[in-house]
Scaffold this active site. Sequence first.
Site, PDB file in Angstrom:
ATOM      1  N   ARG A  62       0.822  -1.218   0.000  1.00 22.88           N
ATOM      2  CA  ARG A  62       0.000   0.000   0.000  1.00 22.88           C
ATOM      3  C   ARG A  62       0.849   1.259   0.000  1.00 22.88           C
ATOM      4  O   ARG A  62       0.402   2.318  -0.449  1.00 22.88           O
ATOM      5  CB  ARG A  62      -1.005  -0.032   1.163  1.00 22.88           C
ATOM      6  CG  ARG A  62      -2.145  -1.007   0.918  1.00 22.88           C
ATOM      7  CD  ARG A  62      -3.053  -1.116   2.126  1.00 22.88           C
ATOM      8  NE  ARG A  62      -2.390  -1.736   3.251  1.00 22.88           N
ATOM      9  CZ  ARG A  62      -2.311  -3.059   3.465  1.00 22.88           C
ATOM     10  NH1 ARG A  62      -2.901  -3.874   2.633  1.00 22.88           N
ATOM     11  NH2 ARG A  62      -1.669  -3.543   4.496  1.00 22.88           N
ATOM     12  N   GLU A  99       4.858 -10.174  14.444  1.00 23.73           N
ATOM     13  CA  GLU A  99       4.282 -10.673  15.687  1.00 23.73           C
ATOM     14  C   GLU A  99       4.574 -12.176  15.831  1.00 23.73           C
ATOM     15  O   GLU A  99       4.942 -12.663  16.887  1.00 23.73           O
ATOM     16  CB  GLU A  99       2.782 -10.411  15.678  1.00 23.73           C
ATOM     17  CG  GLU A  99       2.222 -10.284  17.071  1.00 23.73           C
ATOM     18  CD  GLU A  99       0.792  -9.786  17.041  1.00 23.73           C
ATOM     19  OE1 GLU A  99       0.360  -9.270  15.998  1.00 23.73           O
ATOM     20  OE2 GLU A  99       0.123  -9.936  18.076  1.00 23.73           O
TER      21      GLU A  99
HETATM   22  P1  AMP Z   1       4.466  -2.980  11.518  1.00 26.12           P
HETATM   23  O1  AMP Z   1       5.703  -3.463  10.846  1.00 26.12           O
HETATM   24  O2  AMP Z   1       4.081  -3.817  12.693  1.00 26.12           O
HETATM   25  O3  AMP Z   1       4.533  -1.500  11.838  1.00 26.12           O
HETATM   26  O4  AMP Z   1       3.278  -3.196  10.515  1.00 26.12           O
HETATM   27  C1  AMP Z   1       3.035  -2.262   9.511  1.00 26.12           C
HETATM   28  C2  AMP Z   1       2.659  -2.947   8.222  1.00 26.12           C
HETATM   29  O5  AMP Z   1       1.665  -3.951   8.416  1.00 26.12           O
HETATM   30  C3  AMP Z   1       2.094  -1.936   7.248  1.00 26.12           C
HETATM   31  O6  AMP Z   1       2.648  -2.205   5.968  1.00 26.12           O
HETATM   32  C4  AMP Z   1       0.598  -2.167   7.300  1.00 26.12           C
HETATM   33  O7  AMP Z   1       0.063  -2.139   6.000  1.00 26.12           O
HETATM   34  C5  AMP Z   1       0.396  -3.541   7.926  1.00 26.12           C
HETATM   35  N1  AMP Z   1      -0.516  -3.525   9.106  1.00 26.12           N
HETATM   36  C6  AMP Z   1      -0.195  -3.891  10.370  1.00 26.12           C
HETATM   37  N2  AMP Z   1      -1.245  -3.804  11.197  1.00 26.12           N
HETATM   38  C7  AMP Z   1      -2.275  -3.340  10.450  1.00 26.12           C
HETATM   39  C8  AMP Z   1      -3.655  -2.995  10.733  1.00 26.12           C
HETATM   40  N3  AMP Z   1      -4.184  -3.108  11.958  1.00 26.12           N
HETATM   41  N4  AMP Z   1      -4.420  -2.515   9.720  1.00 26.12           N
HETATM   42  C9  AMP Z   1      -3.888  -2.381   8.477  1.00 26.12           C
HETATM   43  N5  AMP Z   1      -2.618  -2.688   8.140  1.00 26.12           N
HETATM   44  C10 AMP Z   1      -1.812  -3.168   9.112  1.00 26.12           C
END
Ligand code: AMP
Length: 180
Positions: A62, A99
């Site tokens: 995205r 996670e």
């Molecule tokens: P992080 O690496 O944990 O910051 O996760 C961010 C990535 O995961 C981004 O590319 C988001 O598109 C996706 N992502 C993680 N959690 C969500 C959520 N609750 N809603 C939408 N996209 C998420």
Amino acid sequence: MLDPDYIRKRIRSVPDWPQPGIVFRDITPLLQDPRTLRVLVDLFVHRYMSYELDLVAGIDARGFILGSIVAYELNLGFVPIRKKGKLPFATLAQDYELEYGSATVEVHTDACRPGDRVLLIDDLIATGGTMLAGMKLIGKLGARVVEGAAIVDLPELGGSARLRAAGLPLHCLVEFDARG
Ligand code: AMP
């Protein structure tokens, strides 16, 4: 004057997707409506037109949508940071923790030049791991991420604090609770 909740109200929350307990913050309604897409892009363009950037990098997938439009509007080139195994030329890789388990992002070795000032864009910051990996990749090429930008921050998960602690200024348009 734009309603401060204009963007927030147009993000769709999908409970229990892709797994139970996760509330997915879906930005596709922002992209679908021509007026909203224009406001969204302009909010970033307005901020970054004075930043003297060399490139915009976007994170798979995205981050590609928003990042490439913002790059075009700023008269800059766009660099994709892709999930492992998708880029055809010589690449650098960076692993990061999810996670459950781990993942890898890659960038082409000639994607930016030493000293380039790069804006790094994704749709959402959760734990911050993805953006941190992107920042490290750009750093390995000798360039510098001058700011990270996203539409949504989930501050409860600590990602934005973690990124700022790692020295990355961050700009997010809206915040949501992680669950609920
Ligand atoms: P992080 O690496 O944990 O910051 O996760 C961010 C990535 O995961 C981004 O590319 C988001 O598109 C996706 N992502 C993680 N959690 C969500 C959520 N609750 N809603 C939408 N996209 C998420």
